[in-house]
Design an enzyme around this catalytic site. Structure first.
Site, PDB file in Angstrom:
ATOM      1  N   GLU A  39     -13.409 -33.779 -60.241  1.00 25.00           N
ATOM      2  CA  GLU A  39     -11.967 -33.850 -60.435  1.00 25.00           C
ATOM      3  C   GLU A  39     -11.386 -34.192 -59.062  1.00 25.00           C
ATOM      4  O   GLU A  39     -11.711 -33.508 -58.089  1.00 25.00           O
ATOM      5  CB  GLU A  39     -11.435 -32.487 -60.880  1.00 25.00           C
ATOM      6  CG  GLU A  39     -11.883 -32.071 -62.264  1.00 25.00           C
ATOM      7  CD  GLU A  39     -11.511 -30.623 -62.555  1.00 25.00           C
ATOM      8  OE1 GLU A  39     -10.324 -30.352 -62.762  1.00 25.00           O
ATOM      9  OE2 GLU A  39     -12.408 -29.768 -62.552  1.00 25.00           O
ATOM     10  N   ARG A 265     -24.592 -22.774 -59.778  1.00 23.03           N
ATOM     11  CA  ARG A 265     -23.874 -23.350 -58.641  1.00 23.03           C
ATOM     12  C   ARG A 265     -24.535 -22.916 -57.352  1.00 23.03           C
ATOM     13  O   ARG A 265     -25.161 -21.866 -57.287  1.00 23.03           O
ATOM     14  CB  ARG A 265     -22.441 -22.830 -58.551  1.00 23.03           C
ATOM     15  CG  ARG A 265     -21.583 -22.927 -59.733  1.00 23.03           C
ATOM     16  CD  ARG A 265     -20.284 -22.157 -59.493  1.00 23.03           C
ATOM     17  NE  ARG A 265     -19.364 -22.909 -58.652  1.00 23.03           N
ATOM     18  CZ  ARG A 265     -18.530 -23.831 -59.123  1.00 23.03           C
ATOM     19  NH1 ARG A 265     -18.490 -24.120 -60.388  1.00 23.03           N
ATOM     20  NH2 ARG A 265     -17.709 -24.460 -58.304  1.00 23.03           N
ATOM     21  N   LYS A 275     -12.592 -24.737 -54.421  1.00 25.76           N
ATOM     22  CA  LYS A 275     -11.625 -25.708 -53.907  1.00 25.76           C
ATOM     23  C   LYS A 275     -10.287 -25.050 -53.611  1.00 25.76           C
ATOM     24  O   LYS A 275      -9.612 -25.411 -52.655  1.00 25.76           O
ATOM     25  CB  LYS A 275     -11.446 -26.850 -54.918  1.00 25.76           C
ATOM     26  CG  LYS A 275     -12.431 -27.985 -54.664  1.00 25.76           C
ATOM     27  CD  LYS A 275     -12.070 -29.215 -55.463  1.00 25.76           C
ATOM     28  CE  LYS A 275     -12.984 -29.340 -56.652  1.00 25.76           C
ATOM     29  NZ  LYS A 275     -12.711 -30.508 -57.475  1.00 25.76           N
TER      30      LYS A 275
HETATM   31  P1  ATP Z   1     -12.672 -26.895 -59.779  1.00 25.51           P
HETATM   32  O1  ATP Z   1     -12.799 -25.403 -59.748  1.00 25.51           O
HETATM   33  O2  ATP Z   1     -11.467 -27.411 -59.089  1.00 25.51           O
HETATM   34  O3  ATP Z   1     -12.973 -27.497 -61.106  1.00 25.51           O
HETATM   35  P2  ATP Z   1     -15.283 -27.740 -59.068  1.00 25.51           P
HETATM   36  O4  ATP Z   1     -15.973 -27.193 -57.871  1.00 25.51           O
HETATM   37  O5  ATP Z   1     -15.750 -27.430 -60.419  1.00 25.51           O
HETATM   38  O6  ATP Z   1     -13.808 -27.338 -58.830  1.00 25.51           O
HETATM   39  P3  ATP Z   1     -15.443 -30.530 -59.746  1.00 25.51           P
HETATM   40  O7  ATP Z   1     -14.764 -31.661 -59.092  1.00 25.51           O
HETATM   41  O8  ATP Z   1     -15.113 -30.222 -61.160  1.00 25.51           O
HETATM   42  O9  ATP Z   1     -15.174 -29.282 -58.848  1.00 25.51           O
HETATM   43  O10 ATP Z   1     -16.997 -30.662 -59.569  1.00 25.51           O
HETATM   44  C1  ATP Z   1     -17.709 -31.814 -59.860  1.00 25.51           C
HETATM   45  C2  ATP Z   1     -19.116 -31.464 -60.202  1.00 25.51           C
HETATM   46  O11 ATP Z   1     -19.730 -30.734 -59.149  1.00 25.51           O
HETATM   47  C3  ATP Z   1     -19.179 -30.610 -61.431  1.00 25.51           C
HETATM   48  O12 ATP Z   1     -20.185 -31.115 -62.276  1.00 25.51           O
HETATM   49  C4  ATP Z   1     -19.524 -29.252 -60.928  1.00 25.51           C
HETATM   50  O13 ATP Z   1     -20.275 -28.542 -61.869  1.00 25.51           O
HETATM   51  C5  ATP Z   1     -20.321 -29.563 -59.661  1.00 25.51           C
HETATM   52  N1  ATP Z   1     -20.176 -28.477 -58.698  1.00 25.51           N
HETATM   53  C6  ATP Z   1     -19.029 -27.958 -58.217  1.00 25.51           C
HETATM   54  N2  ATP Z   1     -19.271 -26.928 -57.389  1.00 25.51           N
HETATM   55  C7  ATP Z   1     -20.616 -26.787 -57.327  1.00 25.51           C
HETATM   56  C8  ATP Z   1     -21.496 -25.884 -56.642  1.00 25.51           C
HETATM   57  N3  ATP Z   1     -21.031 -24.928 -55.840  1.00 25.51           N
HETATM   58  N4  ATP Z   1     -22.827 -26.046 -56.818  1.00 25.51           N
HETATM   59  C9  ATP Z   1     -23.299 -27.025 -57.616  1.00 25.51           C
HETATM   60  N5  ATP Z   1     -22.541 -27.888 -58.290  1.00 25.51           N
HETATM   61  C10 ATP Z   1     -21.201 -27.779 -58.158  1.00 25.51           C
HETATM   62 MG    MG Z   2     -14.520 -28.454 -62.244  1.00 23.29          MG
END
Ligand code: ATP
Ligand code: MG
Length: 561
Positions: A39, A265, A275
């Protein structure tokens, strides 16, 4: 880093990879198509790198492809700046999506048609409940929800209202479109989730075209279906959403039926990877920006001097599982040291200088000594380092009254100056405050290069720079942003922050070769650690970031507590 480097980083064996291999072997999928779906509401961090390495790694290993798709369904929080930075960061990490750059917003028209399709099937309705009422009606984890009084609207009325929502006839929050699934479901995600909400907001890509926007849940799985994603890989918090995504796929005429697999994660010690918290660090001014070298963002790590290959190595080592755990920052440091020990050139730099005058070395004279660029790599060659009567050494490398185990410079003691001579300290000069300001020494001309022809030994070798040739510099030392391994930020960031995360040393002296240091090419300052030029540097002032110390002094300091 180029593409070949990235491909060389193997995906270590893991359960997702096993599933992909089995699907291919059994003919369930013909080609592997994955995607990284950010996102655009912030900069990427090292947690995202885990997902990027996994998704692009699977595509590379199995000869498929990986799309970069922005799930840009919330214009209130999304910005072009984030779209740009995310592309830059994925590329820098060494991955290439080729022409497969997509946006969920490219599918808005299709998603809208599918929403009407659900209405036509009696599987979606326009709800007039306020947000608060909807929350009340939703029930809890232990209690079922209640049907909205608007749930049984006719198909025609629903269509009419939904079209008016699209046409901008209603105010924000006045109505939503919901799927008609089951308000009593044990899975809260299936209690008539919202598909569309009214937002009178400009979108970074579609501008003012839309007054309604699909929810993330309604867009995400269908976008995967449009892109024929063979394996929708995401993090564990989406496992509870999977039944909903499957419901959409079953009830819509989508072109393909992607399956979702969830992994845990990455959590990294002594920092935060949410974020929301990262935005707060930037907005409240606790750091200088998204690319502050203390940030766990990709841009922060890059600015600090951490090579992309070390991040890929780190991701390979942590693996991919379904277990939640916290990885220590020390592992990333280890990966950096491994790589830089083999590849970084060595230089001499004095961070906290004290002056040394070689009394028997002629005034106005200087000479060039040969220094090895990298003892781990003969092909790195040698360079010349100027030596003269006045030098700087590290304040730490001298003690007036040394304890037993201190072998470095002290009154009456002889040590080796690296690549230069044996040097003996004869006299200590102090200022009125009693601080040592200068050491008067002599050198043995017979020991040029650092060895005595008579075979006598010294117990220490120290680094130095020639005063008149030295390049002045600022060096920035970093420690973790947060004091605790798992920071508690429920009462704000302030109390959890490590007050000593940044130390600026503004009086450093570097050997002249460091005038040519380049961005993104870390070097080892001998005996001190790995350092990388900061983009704040200009012709006048060199600024170096410490990428990582030679040894894990942080872990040692903590062990003592
Ligand atoms: P938000 O809480 O704003 O949704 P997010 O960390 O989920 O933040 P995204 O932009 O949705 O951010 O993440 C893109 C991809 O990265 C998603 O598939 C998410 O699952 C993966 N991702 C995000 N944070 C992690 C993490 N800490 N470890 C592994 N994968 C992650
Ligand atoms: Mg997300």
């Amino acid at each position: 880093m180029n593409e070949t480097d990235a491909e060389a980083t193997s995906v270590s064996s893991n359960f997702v990879r096993d599933i992909v291999a089995e699907d291919l072997a059994a003919g369930r999928v013909k080609s592997v198509v994955t995607r990284f779906p950010p996102e655009p509401n912030g900069y990427l961090h090292i947690g995202h790198a885990k997902s990027i390495c996994l998704n692009f790694g699977l595509a590379a290993e199995f000869g498929g492809r990986c799309n970069l798709r922005f799930d840009d369904t919330n214009p209130a929080k999304e910005e072009q700046e984030y779209i740009d930075s995310i592309q830059e960061d994925v590329r820098w990490l060494g991955f290439d999506w080729g022409e497969h750059l997509y946006f969920a917003s490219d599918y808005f028209e299709q998603l809208y048609d599918w929403a009407e399709h659900l209405i036509q099937q009696g599987k979606a309705y326009v709800d007039d409940l306020s947000a608060d009422e909807m929350r009340e009606f939703r029930g809890t984890l232990t209690e079922p929800g209640k049907d909205s009084p608007f749930r049984e609207r006719s198909i025609d009325e629903n269509l009419d209202l939904f079209r008016k929502m699209r046409a901008g006839k209603f105010k924000e929050g006045e109505r939503v479109l919901r799927a008609k699934i089951d308000m009593a479901s044990g899975n809260v995600n299936l209690r008539d989730p919202v598909l569309y909400r009214i937002l009178h907001q400009s979108h970074p890509r579609t501008g003012d075209e839309w007054y309604i926007y699909p929810t993330y849940d309604f867009a995400h799985g269908q976008s995967d279906a449009i892109e024929y994603i063979s394996h929708s890989v995401c993090t564990l918090e989406f496992a509870d959403h999977r039944p909903l995504y499957d419901w959409f796929i079953e009830n819509l005429p989508v072109p393909s039926q992607p399956k979702q697999y969830e992994f845990s994660r990455l959590n990294l010690g002594h920092t935060v990877l949410s974020k929301r918290a990262l935005i707060q660090l930037v907005d409240e001014g606790h750091v200088r920006g998204w690319d502050d070298p203390r940030m766990p963002t990709i841009s922060g790590l890059r600015r600090r001097g951490i090579p992309a290959a070390s991040i890929r190595d780190f991701c390979a080592r942590i693996g991919v599982t379904k277990q939640d755990n916290v990885i220590e920052m020390a592992l990333l440091d280890f990966c950096v040291r491994e790589l830089l020990n083999a590849g970084a050139e060595r230089r001499m730099a004095v961070l906290d200088p004290i002056k040394v005058v070689i009394e028997n070395y002629p005034e106005g004279q200087s000479e060039e000594l040969e220094a090895v660029n990298n003892p781990e790599d003969e092909t790195a060659g040698t360079r010349k380092v100027p030596f003269s009567r006045e030098l700087f050494i590290e304040r730490d490398d001298f003690m007036e009254d040394p304890p037993k185990k201190f072998f470095r410079l002290a009154p009456g003691r002889e040590v080796r100056f690296r690549y230069a001579y044996f040097i003996t300290c004869n006299e200590v000069i102090k200022n009125d405050a009693g601080e040592v300001v200068e050491l008067r020494c002599t050198y043995d001309p017979e020991t040029r290069g650092g060895n005595a022809p008579d075979g006598r030994k010294v117990k220490a070798t120290i680094h130095w720079v020639s005063a008149e040739h030295a390049v002045p510099a600022e060096v920035r030392l970093y420690e973790p942003l947060f004091t605790d391994e798992e920071p508690d930020i429920t009462d704000g960031l302030e109390a959890a922050l490590n007050p000593d995360s940044l130390k600026r040393l503004t009086n450093c002296r570097l050997e002249p070769a460091l005038r040519d240091a380049a961005l993104g090419e870390p070097v080892q300052f001998e005996r001190l650690g790995y350092f990388s030029l900061d983009p704040d540097s200009d012709g006048e002032t060199r600024i170096f970031n410490r990428v990582v110390a030679l040894r894990d002094s942080w872990a040692k300091a903590r062990a003592k507590k």
